[in-house]
Scaffold this motif. Structure first.
Motif, PDB file in Angstrom:
ATOM      1  N   PRO A  37      -3.916   9.592   6.837  1.00  0.00           N
ATOM      2  CA  PRO A  37      -4.173   9.430   5.405  1.00  0.00           C
ATOM      3  C   PRO A  37      -5.453  10.109   4.930  1.00  0.00           C
ATOM      4  O   PRO A  37      -6.477  10.071   5.608  1.00  0.00           O
ATOM      5  CB  PRO A  37      -4.287   7.904   5.239  1.00  0.00           C
ATOM      6  N   LYS A  38      -5.372  10.706   3.760  1.00  0.00           N
ATOM      7  CA  LYS A  38      -6.557  11.197   3.050  1.00  0.00           C
ATOM      8  C   LYS A  38      -7.026  10.126   2.077  1.00  0.00           C
ATOM      9  O   LYS A  38      -8.215   9.961   1.821  1.00  0.00           O
ATOM     10  CB  LYS A  38      -6.227  12.492   2.305  1.00  0.00           C
ATOM     11  N   SER A  39      -6.060   9.395   1.530  1.00  0.00           N
ATOM     12  CA  SER A  39      -6.353   8.227   0.696  1.00  0.00           C
ATOM     13  C   SER A  39      -5.120   7.322   0.708  1.00  0.00           C
ATOM     14  O   SER A  39      -4.017   7.760   1.041  1.00  0.00           O
ATOM     15  CB  SER A  39      -6.691   8.637  -0.741  1.00  0.00           C
ATOM     16  N   ILE A  40      -5.327   6.050   0.353  1.00  0.00           N
ATOM     17  CA  ILE A  40      -4.210   5.110   0.235  1.00  0.00           C
ATOM     18  C   ILE A  40      -4.390   4.313  -1.051  1.00  0.00           C
ATOM     19  O   ILE A  40      -5.517   4.088  -1.502  1.00  0.00           O
ATOM     20  CB  ILE A  40      -4.087   4.162   1.450  1.00  0.00           C
ATOM     21  N   ASP A  41      -3.272   3.894  -1.650  1.00  0.00           N
ATOM     22  CA  ASP A  41      -3.285   3.193  -2.933  1.00  0.00           C
ATOM     23  C   ASP A  41      -2.762   1.774  -2.769  1.00  0.00           C
ATOM     24  O   ASP A  41      -1.630   1.576  -2.294  1.00  0.00           O
ATOM     25  CB  ASP A  41      -2.393   3.920  -3.954  1.00  0.00           C
ATOM     26  N   TRP A  42      -3.573   0.802  -3.172  1.00  0.00           N
ATOM     27  CA  TRP A  42      -3.077  -0.567  -3.247  1.00  0.00           C
ATOM     28  C   TRP A  42      -2.334  -0.751  -4.568  1.00  0.00           C
ATOM     29  O   TRP A  42      -2.791  -0.264  -5.614  1.00  0.00           O
ATOM     30  CB  TRP A  42      -4.226  -1.556  -3.166  1.00  0.00           C
ATOM     31  N   TYR A  43      -1.213  -1.457  -4.525  1.00  0.00           N
ATOM     32  CA  TYR A  43      -0.382  -1.670  -5.719  1.00  0.00           C
ATOM     33  C   TYR A  43      -0.295  -3.159  -6.042  1.00  0.00           C
ATOM     34  O   TYR A  43      -0.276  -4.012  -5.133  1.00  0.00           O
ATOM     35  CB  TYR A  43       1.029  -1.133  -5.489  1.00  0.00           C
ATOM     36  N   ILE A  81       0.860  -1.175   0.000  1.00  0.00           N
ATOM     37  CA  ILE A  81       0.000   0.000   0.000  1.00  0.00           C
ATOM     38  C   ILE A  81       0.903   1.234   0.000  1.00  0.00           C
ATOM     39  O   ILE A  81       1.866   1.301   0.768  1.00  0.00           O
ATOM     40  CB  ILE A  81      -0.908   0.058   1.239  1.00  0.00           C
ATOM     41  N   ARG A  82       0.556   2.194  -0.856  1.00  0.00           N
ATOM     42  CA  ARG A  82       1.322   3.445  -0.882  1.00  0.00           C
ATOM     43  C   ARG A  82       0.586   4.526  -0.083  1.00  0.00           C
ATOM     44  O   ARG A  82      -0.620   4.713  -0.240  1.00  0.00           O
ATOM     45  CB  ARG A  82       1.532   3.931  -2.318  1.00  0.00           C
ATOM     46  N   TYR A  83       1.334   5.193   0.773  1.00  0.00           N
ATOM     47  CA  TYR A  83       0.808   6.292   1.584  1.00  0.00           C
ATOM     48  C   TYR A  83       1.496   7.585   1.137  1.00  0.00           C
ATOM     49  O   TYR A  83       2.625   7.857   1.522  1.00  0.00           O
ATOM     50  CB  TYR A  83       1.113   6.052   3.060  1.00  0.00           C
ATOM     51  N   ASN A  84       0.827   8.361   0.302  1.00  0.00           N
ATOM     52  CA  ASN A  84       1.442   9.608  -0.160  1.00  0.00           C
ATOM     53  C   ASN A  84       0.426  10.741  -0.273  1.00  0.00           C
ATOM     54  O   ASN A  84       0.648  11.741  -0.952  1.00  0.00           O
ATOM     55  CB  ASN A  84       2.149   9.397  -1.512  1.00  0.00           C
ATOM     56  N   ASP A  85      -0.722  10.557   0.405  1.00  0.00           N
ATOM     57  CA  ASP A  85      -1.770  11.574   0.378  1.00  0.00           C
ATOM     58  C   ASP A  85      -2.230  11.774   1.830  1.00  0.00           C
ATOM     59  O   ASP A  85      -2.999  10.977   2.363  1.00  0.00           O
ATOM     60  CB  ASP A  85      -2.926  11.100  -0.501  1.00  0.00           C
ATOM     61  N   TRP A  86      -1.742  12.851   2.451  1.00  0.00           N
ATOM     62  CA  TRP A  86      -1.944  13.038   3.890  1.00  0.00           C
ATOM     63  C   TRP A  86      -2.773  14.265   4.192  1.00  0.00           C
ATOM     64  O   TRP A  86      -2.849  15.192   3.384  1.00  0.00           O
ATOM     65  CB  TRP A  86      -0.597  13.161   4.605  1.00  0.00           C
ATOM     66  N   GLN A  87      -3.384  14.278   5.372  1.00  0.00           N
ATOM     67  CA  GLN A  87      -4.114  15.437   5.869  1.00  0.00           C
ATOM     68  C   GLN A  87      -3.836  15.562   7.371  1.00  0.00           C
ATOM     69  O   GLN A  87      -3.584  14.566   8.041  1.00  0.00           O
ATOM     70  CB  GLN A  87      -5.613  15.293   5.621  1.00  0.00           C
ATOM     71  N   THR A  88      -3.866  16.795   7.870  1.00  0.00           N
ATOM     72  CA  THR A  88      -3.613  17.029   9.283  1.00  0.00           C
ATOM     73  C   THR A  88      -4.940  17.240  10.008  1.00  0.00           C
ATOM     74  O   THR A  88      -5.721  18.122   9.652  1.00  0.00           O
ATOM     75  CB  THR A  88      -2.707  18.250   9.497  1.00  0.00           C
ATOM     76  N   ILE A  89      -5.180  16.388  11.012  1.00  0.00           N
ATOM     77  CA  ILE A  89      -6.414  16.442  11.790  1.00  0.00           C
ATOM     78  C   ILE A  89      -6.057  16.388  13.272  1.00  0.00           C
ATOM     79  O   ILE A  89      -5.416  15.427  13.727  1.00  0.00           O
ATOM     80  CB  ILE A  89      -7.354  15.273  11.432  1.00  0.00           C
ATOM     81  N   ASN A  90      -6.445  17.422  14.000  1.00  0.00           N
ATOM     82  CA  ASN A  90      -6.221  17.478  15.440  1.00  0.00           C
ATOM     83  C   ASN A  90      -4.747  17.254  15.793  1.00  0.00           C
ATOM     84  O   ASN A  90      -4.426  16.568  16.765  1.00  0.00           O
ATOM     85  CB  ASN A  90      -7.102  16.446  16.151  1.00  0.00           C
TER      86      ASN A  90
END
Length: 267
Positions: free
Chosen positions: A220-226, A206-215
Motif C-alpha cells: 500500500p501507498k495509502s489506505i482509506d477508512w470508510y 478499509i479500502r486498498y486501491n493505492d499501491w506501490q511496488t517495492i522490492n
C-alpha cells in the motif's frame, strides 16, 4: 466341503491380486529435478491468487524487515518490524514503544505523558500495512465469504479467522475482498475483539486501491477508512499515507528493539 470351497476361492482371489500388482507399472518421478512451489501449495487457490497479484507469498517470506512512516497529529510515526520475530519499534516525537520479542515497553520523551494503549496498538498498523501477506501467517483458517458489492462492482471475499490461542485477539476476523479478474486486493473488512470475549459481527472497512511496488512486492501507498452501515462501506472517512517504506531481506540489529533505560514495561 463348504470350508474347502471358500478357502479355494480366497486363494484364487489373492493370486489374481498379486499378479495384477506385479504387472502394474508405476511412474517414477525424480523430485530433485522438479521445481516445486511448496509454500503456496499449502494455501487455498483464492488467497494464493491474491498473494500472486502482489508479488507472491514466497517473495514475502524472504523478507525480514519492514519499515514505514505515517504523519500523525504529533508528528511523524516510524514503525520498524522484524518480520520473523515480530519485534517492533514505534518511534514518535513524544514517545517510543517497542517489543523485543518478550517484553512490551513504552518510553516517554521530554516529559510527554503516553496516553495510548500500547498492548492494543502493538503490531496494529504493521498488520494493516502488510496486507494481504500478513494473512499468510500460521494458525489461520480460510473460508469463502459473501461477496461485497460497492459502486456497482462485486468483489469475492475470503474470510480469515484464527485457531484458538493464536495472537492476543484470536477471535478477530478479517475478510479480504479482491478483484476477481486481477486478483489484487481491494477491501479489508475487520472486527475488533481486543479486551472482549467471543467473536464480533461488527465489521469495519478499509479500502486498498493505492499501491506501490517495492522490492518486487505490491504494497500500500495509502489506505482509506470508510464509514459503514449494515456491513457495507458507505463513504470515505479518512486516509492514511505511508512514506519511506522499506522492505528487505536484511535484519536489523536486535539492539534496535531493546528497552531503553527508564522505559516502562507494559504487562
Amino acid at each position: 466341503m463348504k470350508l474347502k470351497a471358500l478357502l479355494l476361492i480366497a486363494l484364487l482371489v489373492f493370486a489374481s491380486c498379486k499378479d495384477n500388482k506385479e504387472t502394474e507399472t508405476v511412474e517414477s518421478i525424480d523430485y530433485s529435478e522438479e521445481n516445486l512451489d511448496v509454500t503456496t501449495s499449502t494455501y487455498p487457490k483464492n488467497i494464493t491468487k491474491v498473494f500472486d497479484a502482489h508479488g507472491g507469498i514466497d517473495v514475502w517470506n524472504k523478507m525480514k524487515t519492514l519499515s514505514f512512516t505515517m504523519d500523525k497529529p504529533n508528528g511523524k510515526e516510524v514503525t520498524t518490524t522484524n518480520l520473523k520475530t515480530r519485534a517492533e519499534l514505534i518511534d514518535t516525537p513524544t514517545y517510543m514503544s517497542g517489543y523485543d520479542g518478550s517484553k512490551l515497553w513504552v518510553s516517554e520523551k521530554d516529559g510527554n505523558e503516553y496516553k495510548g494503549n500500547a498492548k492494543f496498538y502493538k503490531g496494529l498498523m504493521m498488520y494493516f500495512y502488510a496486507m494481504p501477506f500478513i494473512v499468510g501467517d500460521d494458525g489461520i483458517i480460510y473460508e469463502d465469504a459473501e461477496s461485497l458489492t460497492f459502486e456497482g462492482k462485486t468483489y469475492p471475499g475470503i474470510l480469515i479467522s484464527y485457531e484458538a490461542g493464536v495472537g492476543v485477539s484470536p477471535d478477530d476476523q478479517y475478510i479480504v475482498y479482491y478483484d476477481e479478474e486481477t486478483g489484487q486486493m481491494q477491501w479489508l473488512a475487520y472486527t475488533v475483539t481486543f479486551g472482549k470475549d467471543g467473536k464480533s459481527d461488527n465489521f469495519r472497512f478499509i479500502r486498498y486501491n493505492d499501491w506501490q511496488t517495492i522490492n518486487g512486492l505490491v504494497l500500500p501507498k495509502s489506505i482509506d477508512w470508510y464509514n459503514y452501515e449494515d456491513r457495507v462501506p458507505t463513504e470515505k472517512r479518512n486516509t492514511v499515507e505511508f512514506t519511506n517504506v522499506m522492505v528487505t531481506d536484511k535484519t536489523k540489529d536486535d539492539s534496535l528493539f531493546k528497552m531503553p533505560k527508564g522505559a516502562t514495561i507494559i504487562e
